[in-house]
Write a protein that holds these residues in place. Structure first.
Motif, PDB file in Angstrom:
ATOM      1  N   ALA A  40      10.731   0.353  16.212  1.00  0.00           N
ATOM      2  CA  ALA A  40      11.947   1.239  15.980  1.00  0.00           C
ATOM      3  C   ALA A  40      11.506   2.009  14.634  1.00  0.00           C
ATOM      4  O   ALA A  40      10.785   1.667  13.898  1.00  0.00           O
ATOM      5  N   GLY A  53      16.304   4.696  16.267  1.00  0.00           N
ATOM      6  CA  GLY A  53      16.223   4.252  17.428  1.00  0.00           C
ATOM      7  C   GLY A  53      14.682   3.713  17.849  1.00  0.00           C
ATOM      8  O   GLY A  53      13.995   3.710  16.869  1.00  0.00           O
ATOM      9  N   ALA A  54      14.649   3.605  19.273  1.00  0.00           N
ATOM     10  CA  ALA A  54      13.349   3.303  19.794  1.00  0.00           C
ATOM     11  C   ALA A  54      12.099   4.382  19.281  1.00  0.00           C
ATOM     12  O   ALA A  54      12.482   5.681  19.467  1.00  0.00           O
ATOM     13  N   LYS A  55      11.053   3.865  19.070  1.00  0.00           N
ATOM     14  CA  LYS A  55       9.777   4.879  18.699  1.00  0.00           C
ATOM     15  C   LYS A  55       9.634   5.806  19.935  1.00  0.00           C
ATOM     16  O   LYS A  55       9.578   7.028  19.590  1.00  0.00           O
TER      17      LYS A  55
END
Length: 70
Positions: A40, A53-55
């Protein structure tokens, strides 16, 4: 600043602590290659969160806005 060998050792230790001990690790960096080691991402600009957020959802636009992408 760490040399390449020591950086690799530290990142391995961090990953091991996360996986084996379930520890959450907060890593602060402006080196985009370090994103290879995270799940993240929180991106800041002038102390304000502009992405959390998510990578895989980090876009070039976010990086440009943060002044991180050349």
């Amino acid at each position: 600043m760490l040399d390449a060998a020591n950086k690799k050792n530290i990142l391995h230790l961090i990953k091991e602590l996360n996986e084996k001990e379930g520890l959450t690790i907060i890593m602060v960096t402006n080196v985009l290659e370090d994103l290879d080691h995270v799940a993240a991402v929180i991106v800041l600009r002038e102390g304000r969160v502009i992405f959390n957020g998510a990578k895989k959802l980090v876009t070039e636009k976010v990086l440009l806005e943060a002044g991180l992408y050349v």
